[in-house]
Design a protein around this motif. Structure first.
Motif, PDB file in Angstrom:
ATOM      1  N   GLN A 294       0.804  -1.219   0.000  1.00  0.00           N
ATOM      2  CA  GLN A 294       0.000   0.000   0.000  1.00  0.00           C
ATOM      3  C   GLN A 294       0.837   1.268   0.000  1.00  0.00           C
ATOM      4  O   GLN A 294       0.460   2.269  -0.599  1.00  0.00           O
ATOM      5  N   ASP A 295       1.946   1.225   0.762  1.00  0.00           N
ATOM      6  CA  ASP A 295       2.764   2.442   0.899  1.00  0.00           C
ATOM      7  C   ASP A 295       4.195   1.999   1.177  1.00  0.00           C
ATOM      8  O   ASP A 295       4.647   1.986   2.314  1.00  0.00           O
ATOM      9  N   LYS A 296       4.888   1.611   0.094  1.00  0.00           N
ATOM     10  CA  LYS A 296       6.204   1.001   0.267  1.00  0.00           C
ATOM     11  C   LYS A 296       7.193   1.939   0.946  1.00  0.00           C
ATOM     12  O   LYS A 296       7.993   1.525   1.775  1.00  0.00           O
ATOM     13  N   LYS A 297       7.099   3.233   0.613  1.00  0.00           N
ATOM     14  CA  LYS A 297       8.049   4.182   1.189  1.00  0.00           C
ATOM     15  C   LYS A 297       7.929   4.213   2.723  1.00  0.00           C
ATOM     16  O   LYS A 297       8.924   4.062   3.435  1.00  0.00           O
ATOM     17  N   SER A 298       6.699   4.371   3.212  1.00  0.00           N
ATOM     18  CA  SER A 298       6.502   4.406   4.664  1.00  0.00           C
ATOM     19  C   SER A 298       6.894   3.072   5.290  1.00  0.00           C
ATOM     20  O   SER A 298       7.477   3.028   6.375  1.00  0.00           O
ATOM     21  N   TYR A 299       6.533   2.003   4.595  1.00  0.00           N
ATOM     22  CA  TYR A 299       6.830   0.671   5.119  1.00  0.00           C
ATOM     23  C   TYR A 299       8.332   0.489   5.318  1.00  0.00           C
ATOM     24  O   TYR A 299       8.792   0.060   6.380  1.00  0.00           O
ATOM     25  N   ASP A 300       9.100   0.833   4.295  1.00  0.00           N
ATOM     26  CA  ASP A 300      10.551   0.672   4.398  1.00  0.00           C
ATOM     27  C   ASP A 300      11.129   1.549   5.500  1.00  0.00           C
ATOM     28  O   ASP A 300      11.990   1.115   6.271  1.00  0.00           O
ATOM     29  N   GLU A 301      10.605   2.758   5.573  1.00  0.00           N
ATOM     30  CA  GLU A 301      11.112   3.660   6.604  1.00  0.00           C
ATOM     31  C   GLU A 301      10.805   3.104   8.003  1.00  0.00           C
ATOM     32  O   GLU A 301      11.651   3.101   8.890  1.00  0.00           O
ATOM     33  N   GLU A 310      15.497  -1.049  18.009  1.00  0.00           N
ATOM     34  CA  GLU A 310      15.904  -2.273  18.690  1.00  0.00           C
ATOM     35  C   GLU A 310      17.407  -2.258  18.973  1.00  0.00           C
ATOM     36  O   GLU A 310      17.854  -2.684  20.035  1.00  0.00           O
ATOM     37  N   THR A 311      18.164  -1.744  18.033  1.00  0.00           N
ATOM     38  CA  THR A 311      19.605  -1.667  18.246  1.00  0.00           C
ATOM     39  C   THR A 311      19.904  -0.699  19.390  1.00  0.00           C
ATOM     40  O   THR A 311      20.746  -0.965  20.244  1.00  0.00           O
ATOM     41  N   HIS A 312      19.175   0.395  19.402  1.00  0.00           N
ATOM     42  CA  HIS A 312      19.431   1.409  20.410  1.00  0.00           C
ATOM     43  C   HIS A 312      19.017   0.954  21.813  1.00  0.00           C
ATOM     44  O   HIS A 312      19.770   1.077  22.765  1.00  0.00           O
ATOM     45  N   TYR A 313      17.818   0.412  21.909  1.00  0.00           N
ATOM     46  CA  TYR A 313      17.336  -0.038  23.227  1.00  0.00           C
ATOM     47  C   TYR A 313      17.873  -1.418  23.578  1.00  0.00           C
ATOM     48  O   TYR A 313      17.693  -1.889  24.695  1.00  0.00           O
ATOM     49  N   LYS A 314      18.472  -2.074  22.614  1.00  0.00           N
ATOM     50  CA  LYS A 314      18.981  -3.430  22.795  1.00  0.00           C
ATOM     51  C   LYS A 314      17.907  -4.345  23.353  1.00  0.00           C
ATOM     52  O   LYS A 314      18.159  -5.161  24.248  1.00  0.00           O
ATOM     53  N   ASP A 315      16.691  -4.159  22.865  1.00  0.00           N
ATOM     54  CA  ASP A 315      15.601  -4.982  23.369  1.00  0.00           C
ATOM     55  C   ASP A 315      14.419  -4.863  22.415  1.00  0.00           C
ATOM     56  O   ASP A 315      14.378  -3.954  21.579  1.00  0.00           O
ATOM     57  N   MET A 316      13.471  -5.788  22.602  1.00  0.00           N
ATOM     58  CA  MET A 316      12.260  -5.694  21.817  1.00  0.00           C
ATOM     59  C   MET A 316      11.492  -4.437  22.193  1.00  0.00           C
ATOM     60  O   MET A 316      11.297  -4.153  23.372  1.00  0.00           O
ATOM     61  N   CYS A 317      11.076  -3.675  21.186  1.00  0.00           N
ATOM     62  CA  CYS A 317      10.316  -2.453  21.451  1.00  0.00           C
ATOM     63  C   CYS A 317       8.927  -2.588  20.867  1.00  0.00           C
ATOM     64  O   CYS A 317       8.737  -3.288  19.870  1.00  0.00           O
ATOM     65  N   ASP A 318       7.970  -1.914  21.485  1.00  0.00           N
ATOM     66  CA  ASP A 318       6.710  -1.760  20.765  1.00  0.00           C
ATOM     67  C   ASP A 318       6.530  -0.299  20.395  1.00  0.00           C
ATOM     68  O   ASP A 318       7.117   0.593  20.999  1.00  0.00           O
ATOM     69  N   ILE A 319       5.772  -0.098  19.335  1.00  0.00           N
ATOM     70  CA  ILE A 319       5.780   1.186  18.648  1.00  0.00           C
ATOM     71  C   ILE A 319       4.360   1.572  18.255  1.00  0.00           C
ATOM     72  O   ILE A 319       3.579   0.714  17.839  1.00  0.00           O
ATOM     73  N   GLU A 320       4.032   2.865  18.390  1.00  0.00           N
ATOM     74  CA  GLU A 320       2.796   3.386  17.789  1.00  0.00           C
ATOM     75  C   GLU A 320       3.202   4.371  16.706  1.00  0.00           C
ATOM     76  O   GLU A 320       4.045   5.229  16.943  1.00  0.00           O
ATOM     77  N   PHE A 321       2.613   4.228  15.528  1.00  0.00           N
ATOM     78  CA  PHE A 321       2.968   5.135  14.439  1.00  0.00           C
ATOM     79  C   PHE A 321       1.719   5.634  13.729  1.00  0.00           C
ATOM     80  O   PHE A 321       0.636   5.044  13.863  1.00  0.00           O
ATOM     81  N   THR A 322       1.876   6.722  13.018  1.00  0.00           N
ATOM     82  CA  THR A 322       0.777   7.235  12.198  1.00  0.00           C
ATOM     83  C   THR A 322       1.366   7.709  10.865  1.00  0.00           C
ATOM     84  O   THR A 322       2.482   8.231  10.820  1.00  0.00           O
ATOM     85  N   ILE A 323       0.622   7.486   9.805  1.00  0.00           N
ATOM     86  CA  ILE A 323       1.041   7.977   8.492  1.00  0.00           C
ATOM     87  C   ILE A 323       0.053   9.063   8.076  1.00  0.00           C
ATOM     88  O   ILE A 323      -1.160   8.833   8.072  1.00  0.00           O
ATOM     89  N   GLU A 324       0.591  10.271   7.837  1.00  0.00           N
ATOM     90  CA  GLU A 324      -0.284  11.352   7.385  1.00  0.00           C
ATOM     91  C   GLU A 324       0.052  11.636   5.925  1.00  0.00           C
ATOM     92  O   GLU A 324       1.136  12.115   5.611  1.00  0.00           O
ATOM     93  N   ARG A 325      -0.869  11.312   5.047  1.00  0.00           N
ATOM     94  CA  ARG A 325      -0.670  11.513   3.610  1.00  0.00           C
ATOM     95  C   ARG A 325       0.722  11.073   3.158  1.00  0.00           C
ATOM     96  O   ARG A 325       1.514  11.867   2.629  1.00  0.00           O
ATOM     97  N   GLY A 326       1.038   9.839   3.476  1.00  0.00           N
ATOM     98  CA  GLY A 326       2.292   9.274   2.994  1.00  0.00           C
ATOM     99  C   GLY A 326       3.519   9.632   3.812  1.00  0.00           C
ATOM    100  O   GLY A 326       4.619   9.204   3.498  1.00  0.00           O
ATOM    101  N   LYS A 327       3.334  10.436   4.880  1.00  0.00           N
ATOM    102  CA  LYS A 327       4.492  10.788   5.714  1.00  0.00           C
ATOM    103  C   LYS A 327       4.388  10.051   7.057  1.00  0.00           C
ATOM    104  O   LYS A 327       3.373  10.145   7.748  1.00  0.00           O
ATOM    105  N   LEU A 328       5.454   9.309   7.401  1.00  0.00           N
ATOM    106  CA  LEU A 328       5.455   8.491   8.620  1.00  0.00           C
ATOM    107  C   LEU A 328       5.835   9.306   9.856  1.00  0.00           C
ATOM    108  O   LEU A 328       6.792  10.083   9.828  1.00  0.00           O
TER     109      LEU A 328
END
Ligand code: ADP
Ligand code: MG
Length: 895
Positions: A294-301, A310-328
């Motif tokens: 549906q939105d490869k650019k946002s997906y890849d980002e 994950e690299t930064h926290y060195k642990d499993m993270c959970d995330i909330e995100f929103t895409i506004e008109r194609g911007k993540l």
């Protein structure tokens, strides 16, 4: 005081001040991730509000400053009529309290700015959808109105228009709905919905502060042991819109599977949606992997950001995100919650990926999680009918026929049938039944009642305090509501949840326990080819091996029977830290003790009884010592008051009175009654017990010592390596100890001569009275080792009688926050802990290398283990089932 921090000013380690959400938003901002600009109001401000009942004055000016900075950055003004800046006002405490507190989105919309938003977005539908959401959320969470008022109106509108989804309503419908919502606000509060954007923000902030003290928040914190004093932070965050048509959307994801731990793309999202829509379950969400098409650019980002986090926290993270008109945009992240199994798998996977060290892996798992993995569990997919709920007193899953007393339980066990012992409450007399039964269910008593404590000690499933139970043991009848169960009727109890079920429920074994008791190969085999389980067993094994290699503390077990001794060794115990000999005098042997007590001192009858006991006790040690060959076995001489072995005073008085009234013969009972009266104590816990009993009642300690040392001498002769240690209970004075020691040494010397062997038998004392701790430097003169009996030491330091306080006022104390946790569960560092520390210091001042250990329930408690490690104890001793937990926690304490 500084009450406000821009997202760019904080970092992930400032959770105390900024709350979890705020600290992590700041961290993501610092990492250069796309976080909508915003700022966080500190928990200090919340605490000030809770204290004074009003928002601190300087907060208003600070908010203005930070708001302006955001406005300047974006070139838009809050609630501006032409091009409005909108914000969300989000709660966020130090510890996440899911669903407990409030968040309001789209703040800043009013009758004018909604038009401006429509204009700028080129989408009136979206603008009005946002406005009606604001009035709805504001009404519900800030003004505390009944949410149904709004959702009913929404449903009515959808029905009228014949549409199924909110999004299918037309712009005019939404306008009309917004009017209705505002009308509801006015009707219910007598005031119009506030049109001033800043007024909206301020009211939201105050509402978030207030939400800290709602009843459900209180209940949640009590359950999770989160202090009520922390307060919450408030995050003000620029709105980004997932509901701006089909190129927008919102979602949640994990950097790896939170239940299996496998890495991959895990998450859900919804296009054209906002906020809670995803979790609310109104619409069917899409798996995150669909976003790629549906939105490869946002997906890849997004995938790149997941990796970064994950690299930064060195642990499993959970995330909330929103895409506004194609911007993540990133709206939230945190180290994700996970199941116990995932915790172990993830920890070892991160080691394999070289993101963390093995020591760090130990920090990622807990003894409590290991415990969860060790208990058999009910198959939750199975059909089952819950009939009652009590307290989850000792975890596990047990199924069996209802039995009402020891005899029934033992009869069931003899036939190889499983039984659940059902009692109103239990006492030491019920021990044989508890041993024979698969699980224990009581109608009365809390998590620290006799049933609960003993069951936990035995690793036996127990549900207690299930008040719906009506038990008539004489009639052999258990009633729950209108259901009646008789002996042998099957029930199932879940000691992990406190649930009681009718009939059979399928139980699954834990391969982790098989691994812990029988080794890796057996554990893997028990997985029956299930890959997930095999991964888990491997993960647990690796972590346990590392814990064992790191820990400074030895782990011993409390074991009184050959079976327990074997289990201890199987679970990896390095010795027995406490063998309670009184348990060996129960059951049929009780009669012998009775005879010894009832006969005259120095009489032949008494000597015969003692000789008989010695023979039996010798047999006990001859069985246990070989199992513990080459390992220490600390035997505590008999401890409880003798009258515990005699019939109950009141029962006996009644019996005699009844017999006399009927004119029946009852000479024996009368004699017994006299003895029981003579031995009766007003306060047995502080009475004739422990070393006092040994000194008062000739022959008792001696027979135990002879039995133990005799058995050891014979084994030694056979070329075995028995390592018994003699431990004297309840010592308060060095003179007591000296006395017993001299006796013991004489016996040892004579046995050495008799068998012509050289034995090296350490003699030591329990430290369980304040005076013993205070004078340990003197006691140390006569002791080869000390073992801190922290159960009794807690009783005697606090002046609490455990049996009397726990069910009665502890619940009240915990409720009122006077106690954070029962001092019998976790060592009270400040008081009892200080006593232990002093005892250790005093002892070492005389003998720097004296061996110090701890026995008692605390030996299996993570917090307490850490404390004992800090004091440099040589070992902790706990019930066999808790040995792996203690091993793990001891490893964690060192790493
Ligand atoms: P919780 O603590 O319950 O997760 P949040 O404060 O994260 O509450 O917000 C609830 C929902 O609103 C989440 O789905 C979040 O992504 C969304 N949300 C919060 N702030 C914004 C924002 N500024 N823009 C868009 N959506 C937001
Ligand atoms: Mg959230």
């Amino acid at each position: 005081v500084k009450y406000v921090y821009d997202f760019s000013e904080g970092d992930k380690d400032m959770k105390d001040l900024l709350g979890g959400k705020g600290a992590n938003l700041a961290e993501m901002t610092r990492l250069g991730l796309p976080v909508p600009p915003g700022f966080t109001i500190t928990t200090d401000a919340c605490r000030a509000y809770l204290k004074d009942g009003e928002v601190p004055e300087s907060l208003g000016t600070e908010v203005t400053r930070y708001l302006r900075a955001v406005e300047d950055k974006l070139g838009r003004k809050l609630g501006d009529a032409k091009d409005p800046l909108l914000v969300s006002v989000r709660s966020g405490a130090k510890f996440s309290m899911p669903g407990m507190m409030e968040t309001v989105l789209d703040v800043g919309l009013n009758d004018k700015s909604v038009e401006g938003l429509a204009e700028v977005a080129g989408d009136a539908h979206f603008a009005w959808d946002s406005y009606r959401r604001l009035v709805q959320m504001f009404g519900k969470t800030v003004l505390d109105l009944d949410g149904d008022l709004f959702s009913d109106a929404l449903e009515a509108m959808k029905e009228k228009r014949g549409v199924k989804l909110d999004m299918d309503l037309s712009t005019d419908d939404l306008k009309e709905l917004t009017e209705q919502f505002k009308e509801i606000v006015k009707e219910q509060t007598g005031k119009p919905f506030p049109q001033d954007p800043r007024e909206q923000v301020d009211q939201c902030i105050e509402a978030v502060f207030r939400s800290w003290n709602t009843e459900r928040a209180h209940i949640y914190r009590r359950r999770e042991r989160i202090p009520h004093t922390l307060g919450t932070a408030v995050n003000i965050c620029t709105m980004v819109f997932g509901n701006m048509g089909e190129t927008s959307g919102t979602g949640v994801c994990f950097t790896r599977d939170p239940s299996s731990g496998h890495s991959g793309v895990y998450g859900d999202y919804l296009m054209n949606a906002q906020g809670e829509d995803v979790v609310a379950g109104i619409r069917n969400t899409h798996p995150l992997s669909d976003l790629e098409t549906q939105d490869k650019k946002s997906y890849d980002e997004l995938l790149g950001i997941m990796r970064t986090l994950e690299t930064h926290y060195k642990d499993m993270c959970d995330i909330e995100f929103t895409i506004e008109r194609g911007k993540l945009w990133m709206l939230q992240t945190r180290v994700g919650k996970r199941t116990a199994a995932a915790a172990f798998r993830i920890a070892t996977q991160l080691v394999d990926e070289k993101l963390i060290t093995k020591d760090e892996a130990l920090e990622r798992v807990t003894g409590a999680q290991l415990t969860q993995l060790m208990f058999p569990q009910f198959d939750v997919s199975a059909d089952r009918t819950m009939i009652a709920k009590g307290m989850a007193a000792s975890p596990g899953a047990a199924v069996g026929g209802v039995v009402f007393d020891n005899d029934e339980a033992e009869a069931f066990a003899a036939e190889g049938k499983k039984a659940i012992l059902v009692r109103r409450e239990t006492n030491p007399d019920d021990l044989p039944g508890m041993v024979a039964a698969e699980g224990v269910l009581t109608a009365r008593g809390g998590k620290t009642s006799h049933a609960a404590v003993v069951a936990r000690g035995m690793g036996k499933t127990c549900v207690c305090g299930a008040e719906a139970l009506h038990i008539d043991a004489k009639a052999r009848e258990l009633r729950i509501g209108d259901k009646v169960f008789h002996s042998g009727d099957t029930i199932a109890i879940d000691g992990t949840t406190g649930e009681v079920f009718e009939g059979e429920v399928a139980v699954e074994d834990s391969p982790v326990t098989t691994y812990l008791t029988h080794g890796l190969d057996a554990g893997l085999e028990a997985c029956k080819g299930k890959k997930e389980d095999e991964d888990l067993v491997h993960a647990v094994a690796r972590i346990m091996e590392h814990a064992d290699s790191r820990r400074a503390l030895d782990v011993r077990a409390n074991a009184d029977t050959p079976e327990d001794a074997q289990r201890s060794v199987d679970f990896g115990a390095q010795g027995i830290g406490l063998c309670r000999t009184e348990h060996m005098f129960l059951g049929k042997r009780r009669k012998l003790i009775e005879r010894a007590i009832l006969s005259e001192p120095n009489s032949q009858a008494r000597q015969d009884a003692l000789d008989e006991l010695e023979k039996l006790q010798t047999g006990d040690f001859e069985q246990m010592l070989p199992i513990m060959d080459g390992k220490a076995m600390t035997v505590r001489l008999i401890d409880p008051p003798l009258h515990e072995f005699l019939p109950d005073l009141v029962d006996l008085e009644v019996k005699v009175a009844v017999a006399e009234a009927k004119g029946e013969q009852c000479e024996e009972d009368k004699k017994m009654l006299l003895a029981v009266r003579r031995m009766h104590e007003a306060n047995p816990m502080l009475g004739l017990r422990g070393v006092r009993l040994g000194l008062y009642f000739d022959g008792l300690f001696e027979l135990q010592i002879r039995a133990l040392i005799g058995a050891a001498a014979r084994l030694k002769k056979e070329g075995k390596d028995p390592r018994p240690e003699i431990m004297v209970p309840l010592v308060g004075s060095v003179n007591e100890l000296r006395y017993v020691r001299e006796e013991a040494e004489k016996i040892i010397a004579s046995i050495e001569e008799e068998y012509d062997v050289k034995l090296d038998i350490p003699i030591g004392a329990m430290i369980e009275l304040p005076r013993a701790a205070l004078t340990a430097e003197a006691l140390a003169e006569e002791a080869d080792f000390f073992s801190f009996g922290t159960n009794d030491l807690t009783q005697t330091t606090w002046g609490f009688s455990r049996d009397d306080v726990e069910g009665v006022f502890f619940p009240e104390y915990l409720e009122k926050g006077i106690l954070g946790v029962s001092p019998f569960e976790t060592i009270d560092r400040r008081g009892v802990g200080r006593m232990v520390e002093m005892g250790a210091q005093n002892a070492r001042s005389t003998k720097p290398n004296i061996k110090l250990g701890v026995c008692g329930e605390h030996g299996g408690d993570p917090e307490s283990v850490r404390f004992f490690d800090e004091l440099g104890m040589a070992y902790v001793s706990c019930s066999p089932f808790r040995v792996p937990v203690a091993r793990l926690e001891a490893g964690r304490a060192t790493a």
